[in-house]
Write a protein that holds these residues in place. Structure first.
Motif, PDB file in Angstrom:
ATOM      1  N   ILE A 182       0.861  -1.183   0.000  1.00 15.31           N
ATOM      2  CA  ILE A 182       0.000   0.000   0.000  1.00 15.31           C
ATOM      3  C   ILE A 182       0.896   1.231   0.000  1.00 15.31           C
ATOM      4  N   VAL A 183       0.728   2.071  -1.000  1.00 13.18           N
ATOM      5  CA  VAL A 183       1.494   3.302  -1.123  1.00 13.18           C
ATOM      6  C   VAL A 183       0.632   4.445  -0.598  1.00 13.18           C
ATOM      7  N   ALA A 184       1.113   5.113   0.450  1.00 14.67           N
ATOM      8  CA  ALA A 184       0.407   6.263   1.024  1.00 14.67           C
ATOM      9  C   ALA A 184       0.998   7.529   0.416  1.00 14.67           C
ATOM     10  N   SER A 185       0.315   8.065  -0.593  1.00 14.44           N
ATOM     11  CA  SER A 185       0.807   9.261  -1.271  1.00 14.44           C
ATOM     12  C   SER A 185      -0.361   9.989  -1.912  1.00 14.44           C
ATOM     13  N   ALA A 239      -4.492   7.978  -1.120  1.00 11.13           N
ATOM     14  CA  ALA A 239      -4.146   9.252  -0.501  1.00 11.13           C
ATOM     15  C   ALA A 239      -3.809   9.027   0.963  1.00 11.13           C
ATOM     16  N   ASP A 240      -3.006   9.926   1.513  1.00 12.95           N
ATOM     17  CA  ASP A 240      -2.671   9.865   2.933  1.00 12.95           C
ATOM     18  C   ASP A 240      -3.941   9.979   3.767  1.00 12.95           C
ATOM     19  N   GLY A 241      -3.866   9.503   5.006  1.00 14.53           N
ATOM     20  CA  GLY A 241      -4.987   9.644   5.931  1.00 14.53           C
ATOM     21  C   GLY A 241      -5.895   8.431   5.960  1.00 14.53           C
ATOM     22  N   ALA A 242      -7.197   8.682   6.096  1.00 18.74           N
ATOM     23  CA  ALA A 242      -8.182   7.610   6.240  1.00 18.74           C
ATOM     24  C   ALA A 242      -8.127   6.565   5.121  1.00 18.74           C
ATOM     25  N   PRO A 243      -7.833   6.934   3.857  1.00 17.91           N
ATOM     26  CA  PRO A 243      -7.747   5.902   2.821  1.00 17.91           C
ATOM     27  C   PRO A 243      -6.680   4.837   3.112  1.00 17.91           C
ATOM     28  N   VAL A 244      -5.642   5.201   3.836  1.00 17.88           N
ATOM     29  CA  VAL A 244      -4.614   4.217   4.217  1.00 17.88           C
ATOM     30  C   VAL A 244      -5.238   3.191   5.161  1.00 17.88           C
ATOM     31  N   GLY A 245      -5.975   3.659   6.152  1.00 17.20           N
ATOM     32  CA  GLY A 245      -6.638   2.750   7.082  1.00 17.20           C
ATOM     33  C   GLY A 245      -7.630   1.842   6.383  1.00 17.20           C
ATOM     34  N   GLU A 246      -8.377   2.397   5.427  1.00 18.91           N
ATOM     35  CA  GLU A 246      -9.340   1.598   4.669  1.00 18.91           C
ATOM     36  C   GLU A 246      -8.630   0.510   3.869  1.00 18.91           C
ATOM     37  N   ALA A 247      -7.523   0.861   3.222  1.00 24.11           N
ATOM     38  CA  ALA A 247      -6.762  -0.119   2.442  1.00 24.11           C
ATOM     39  C   ALA A 247      -6.147  -1.184   3.343  1.00 24.11           C
ATOM     40  N   LEU A 248      -5.655  -0.778   4.509  1.00 28.08           N
ATOM     41  CA  LEU A 248      -5.109  -1.752   5.461  1.00 28.08           C
ATOM     42  C   LEU A 248      -6.180  -2.739   5.908  1.00 28.08           C
ATOM     43  N   ALA A 274      -8.943  -3.569   4.430  1.00 28.00           N
ATOM     44  CA  ALA A 274      -9.333  -4.417   3.297  1.00 28.00           C
ATOM     45  C   ALA A 274      -8.306  -5.526   3.073  1.00 28.00           C
ATOM     46  N   ALA A 275      -7.026  -5.196   3.169  1.00 25.70           N
ATOM     47  CA  ALA A 275      -5.969  -6.198   2.965  1.00 25.70           C
ATOM     48  C   ALA A 275      -6.005  -7.259   4.055  1.00 25.70           C
ATOM     49  N   ILE A 276      -6.182  -6.841   5.285  1.00 25.77           N
ATOM     50  CA  ILE A 276      -6.234  -7.779   6.407  1.00 25.77           C
ATOM     51  C   ILE A 276      -7.458  -8.676   6.281  1.00 25.77           C
ATOM     52  N   GLU A 277      -8.608  -8.084   5.971  1.00 21.80           N
ATOM     53  CA  GLU A 277      -9.845  -8.861   5.820  1.00 21.80           C
ATOM     54  C   GLU A 277      -9.767  -9.827   4.643  1.00 21.80           C
ATOM     55  N   THR A 305      -2.417   2.606  11.282  1.00 23.54           N
ATOM     56  CA  THR A 305      -1.972   1.224  11.452  1.00 23.54           C
ATOM     57  C   THR A 305      -2.092   0.734  12.888  1.00 23.54           C
ATOM     58  N   ALA A 306      -1.620   1.509  13.839  1.00 25.33           N
ATOM     59  CA  ALA A 306      -1.503   1.063  15.233  1.00 25.33           C
ATOM     60  C   ALA A 306      -2.789   0.470  15.805  1.00 25.33           C
ATOM     61  N   PRO A 307      -3.960   1.074  15.587  1.00 31.45           N
ATOM     62  CA  PRO A 307      -5.175   0.493  16.179  1.00 31.45           C
ATOM     63  C   PRO A 307      -5.525  -0.895  15.630  1.00 31.45           C
ATOM     64  N   LEU A 308      -4.978  -1.260  14.492  1.00 33.25           N
ATOM     65  CA  LEU A 308      -5.286  -2.546  13.874  1.00 33.25           C
ATOM     66  C   LEU A 308      -4.398  -3.676  14.400  1.00 33.25           C
ATOM     67  N   LEU A 309      -3.301  -3.326  15.054  1.00 31.11           N
ATOM     68  CA  LEU A 309      -2.322  -4.328  15.471  1.00 31.11           C
ATOM     69  C   LEU A 309      -2.685  -4.977  16.807  1.00 31.11           C
ATOM     70  N   ASP A 310      -2.665  -6.311  16.811  1.00 30.48           N
ATOM     71  CA  ASP A 310      -2.858  -7.082  18.037  1.00 30.48           C
ATOM     72  C   ASP A 310      -1.537  -7.233  18.787  1.00 30.48           C
ATOM     73  N   VAL A 311      -0.460  -7.357  18.019  1.00 25.12           N
ATOM     74  CA  VAL A 311       0.882  -7.558  18.568  1.00 25.12           C
ATOM     75  C   VAL A 311       1.805  -6.539  17.927  1.00 25.12           C
ATOM     76  N   GLN A 312       2.462  -5.721  18.740  1.00 22.03           N
ATOM     77  CA  GLN A 312       3.426  -4.732  18.240  1.00 22.03           C
ATOM     78  C   GLN A 312       4.824  -5.337  18.203  1.00 22.03           C
ATOM     79  N   LEU A 313       5.604  -4.974  17.194  1.00 25.03           N
ATOM     80  CA  LEU A 313       6.995  -5.405  17.057  1.00 25.03           C
ATOM     81  C   LEU A 313       7.875  -4.170  16.897  1.00 25.03           C
ATOM     82  N   PRO A 314       8.071  -3.411  17.986  1.00 23.86           N
ATOM     83  CA  PRO A 314       8.815  -2.146  17.873  1.00 23.86           C
ATOM     84  C   PRO A 314      10.279  -2.325  17.478  1.00 23.86           C
ATOM     85  N   GLY A 315      10.860  -3.471  17.734  1.00 23.92           N
ATOM     86  CA  GLY A 315      12.259  -3.692  17.381  1.00 23.92           C
ATOM     87  C   GLY A 315      12.529  -3.567  15.895  1.00 23.92           C
ATOM     88  N   ILE A 316      11.546  -3.899  15.077  1.00 19.55           N
ATOM     89  CA  ILE A 316      11.726  -3.795  13.627  1.00 19.55           C
ATOM     90  C   ILE A 316      11.891  -2.334  13.217  1.00 19.55           C
TER      91      ILE A 316
END
Length: 182
Positions: free
Chosen positions: A32-35, A69-78, A80-83, A107-118
Motif C-alpha cells: 500500500i502506497v500512502a501518497s 491518498a494519505d490519511g483515512a484511505p490508508v486505514g481503509e486499504a489496510l 481491506a488487505a487484512i480482511e 496502522t496502530a489500532p489494527l495491530l494485536d501484537v506490536q513489534l517495535p524492534g523492527i
C-alpha cells in the motif's frame, strides 16, 4: 523517484520463491502506497514496485501496489488487505512528521501484537545514511495473522526496511502461525 512501470515478474517467481515455511504456495502479500500526490496522478511512486518485486522474489503472490491518498484511505486499504487474508501488508509513505503523515495512526489500532524492534532497527540503519531517518514513525506487528509494517516513502528508507525484514520475515510468519523453530 523512479517510474512506476515495473516489469512483470519472471515466470514462476511467485511459485518458487525462497525456501520459506510454506514454499511459496498460498503466500499472499500486498503493498500500500500512502501518497496523496501519486493517488491524484501528480507524481509517480517509485517505492511500491521495489517492495512488490522483493516480496515476489520471496515467494509471495503480490499484485501491483495499491496507491491511496494519505490519511483515512490508508486505514481503509489496510483493513481491506487484512480482511482479504493477506499474510504480509507493507505500506510505504506517510511515516514522517508532516500534518498529512498519518500512516502510523491508521496502522496502530489494527495491530494485536506490536513489534517495535523492527522499526527501531530501521531507524538505526537509516541513520548511518541520513540523520533524518530518526523522524520515521512507522509501526510493525500483527493484525490477526497478517504481518503489517510501515516503511518510509523514500527509496533509502525502503532499502533499509527490506534489509531489516529479509532475515526475519519467514521466521516471524512461521512463529505467528504456531511454528516452533528457534
Amino acid at each position: 523517484m523512479s517510474g512506476h512501470g515495473d516489469p512483470e515478474p519472471h515466470a514462476g517467481a511467485a511459485e518458487h520463491g525462497r525456501s520459506g515455511t510454506r514454499g511459496g504456495t498460498g503466500r499472499r502479500a500486498v503493498v500500500i502506497v500512502a501518497s496523496t500526490s501519486a493517488a491524484a496522478g501528480r507524481s509517480v511512486d517509485g517505492t511500491g514496485p521495489v517492495i512488490r518485486d522483493w516480496l515476489v522474489e520471496r515467494g509471495f503472490t503480490c499484485a501491483e501496489p495499491v496507491v491511496v491518498a494519505d490519511g483515512a484511505p490508508v486505514g481503509e486499504a489496510l483493513r481491506a488487505a487484512i480482511e482479504a487474508g493477506q499474510e504480509v501488508v507493507v505500506t510505504t509513505g506517510g511515516t514522517g512528521v508532516s500534518p498529512s503523515d498519518t500512516t502510523p495512526e491508521q496502522t496502530a489500532p489494527l495491530l494485536d501484537v506490536q513489534l517495535p524492534g523492527i522499526v527501531e532497527e530501521l531507524r538505526r540503519r537509516g541513520t548511518t545514511h541520513t540523520p533524518t531517518a530518526l523522524l520515521t514513525r512507522g509501526c510493525a506487528g500483527f493484525a490477526g495473522a497478517a504481518f503489517v509494517v510501515n516503511l518510509p516513502g523514500s527509496p533509502g528508507g525502503v532499502r533499509d526496511g527490506l534489509a531489516v525484514l529479509d532475515p526475519v520475515l519467514d521466521h516471524l510468519l512461521e512463529q505467528r502461525a504456531g511454528g516452533t523453530r528457534h
